[in-house]
Design a protein around this motif. Structure first.
Motif, PDB file in Angstrom:
ATOM      1  N   GLY A 174       0.819  -1.203   0.000  1.00 35.83           N
ATOM      2  CA  GLY A 174       0.000   0.000   0.000  1.00 35.83           C
ATOM      3  C   GLY A 174       0.857   1.259   0.000  1.00 35.83           C
ATOM      4  N   SER A 232       2.518   1.737  -3.384  1.00 36.60           N
ATOM      5  CA  SER A 232       1.615   2.155  -4.456  1.00 36.60           C
ATOM      6  C   SER A 232       1.625   3.670  -4.634  1.00 36.60           C
ATOM      7  CB  SER A 232       0.184   1.673  -4.190  1.00 36.60           C
ATOM      8  OG  SER A 232      -0.431   2.439  -3.175  1.00 36.60           O
ATOM      9  N   ARG A 233       2.085   4.395  -3.633  1.00 35.93           N
ATOM     10  CA  ARG A 233       2.154   5.855  -3.723  1.00 35.93           C
ATOM     11  C   ARG A 233       3.425   6.342  -4.410  1.00 35.93           C
ATOM     12  NH1 ARG A 233      -1.088   8.812   0.492  1.00 35.93           N
ATOM     13  NH2 ARG A 233      -2.799   7.387   0.867  1.00 35.93           N
ATOM     14  N   ILE A 258       0.617   4.856 -10.473  1.00 39.36           N
ATOM     15  CA  ILE A 258       0.662   5.435  -9.132  1.00 39.36           C
ATOM     16  C   ILE A 258      -0.708   5.279  -8.488  1.00 39.36           C
ATOM     17  CG2 ILE A 258       0.190   7.775  -9.991  1.00 39.36           C
ATOM     18  CD1 ILE A 258       2.051   8.774  -7.688  1.00 39.36           C
ATOM     19  N   ASP A 259      -0.737   4.992  -7.199  1.00 39.99           N
ATOM     20  CA  ASP A 259      -1.991   4.769  -6.472  1.00 39.99           C
ATOM     21  C   ASP A 259      -2.852   3.707  -7.132  1.00 39.99           C
ATOM     22  OD1 ASP A 259      -1.444   6.545  -4.408  1.00 39.99           O
ATOM     23  OD2 ASP A 259      -2.355   8.243  -5.454  1.00 39.99           O
ATOM     24  N   ARG A 260      -2.194   2.682  -7.689  1.00 38.80           N
ATOM     25  CA  ARG A 260      -2.852   1.548  -8.358  1.00 38.80           C
ATOM     26  C   ARG A 260      -3.702   1.977  -9.560  1.00 38.80           C
ATOM     27  NH1 ARG A 260      -3.125  -0.157  -2.715  1.00 38.80           N
ATOM     28  NH2 ARG A 260      -1.737  -1.952  -2.484  1.00 38.80           N
TER      29      ARG A 260
END
Length: 170
Positions: A15, A18-19, A157-159
């Motif tokens: 998590g 993902s950023r 980015i951010d999934r």
């Protein structure tokens, strides 16, 4: 900002990672081990003398056996027009469908090159080591193909997919 002193687990780490936005690449291979390919953001430059990249591959990946057997790969950096290919290579799509999804070319090693990639790095795997669930591949670049046009680069980015366009620096 939320912080925690609790031990990190894989879900919390994924998590957080993902950023961290990164360029989207198709890593492809072909040879005695057959065709293989996967979408990757874990790619970076190591040195320019000799030209060398680092690529990380999950050992459970459907492309792992082909990459390991062939010992060559091409890092094809994508742009916005390739979002569908990125999703195809990042999912559970069968290898034959991935191979049929583009018209591939070759440079020096025989690894598949996406003709309209922003840039393609044709490489031989010089060394590798295992870290957790992945192998880290040190890849010596044998040839480079650079696209004539410079469209918006594809990021993850951010999934989610995102784009970034080059800005002229004065």
């Amino acid at each position: 900002m939320h912080t925690s002193n609790a031990p990190l687990d894989a879900i919390a780490f994924r998590g957080a990672m993902s950023r961290l936005g990164a360029a989207v690449n198709l890593v492809t291979t072909n040879g005695p081990g057959g065709f293989g390919g996967f979408a990757a953001t874990a790619v970076c430059s190591v040195t320019d003398s000799p030209p060398t990249l680092l690529v990380c591959i999950q050992r459970a990946s459907s492309a792992y056996a082909a990459v390991a057997a062939n010992r060559v790969l091409c890092v094809n950096t994508l742009d916005l027009a390739h979002q569908g290919l990125a999703a195809l290579f990042g999912g559970k799509t069968p290898t034959l469908e991935r191979e049929a999804a583009a018209e591939w070319q070759c440079l020096a090693t025989g690894a598949p090159v996406l003709p309209d990639a922003r840039v393609a790095f044709d490489c031989r795997i010089a060394s590798q080591w295992t870290v957790g669930t992945h192998d880290v591949l040190v890849c010596e670049v044998q040839a480079i193909a650079v696209a004539e046009s410079r469209g918006a680069g594809l990021l993850y980015i951010d999934r989610m997919y995102a784009t970034i366009a080059p800005i002229e620096v004065e």
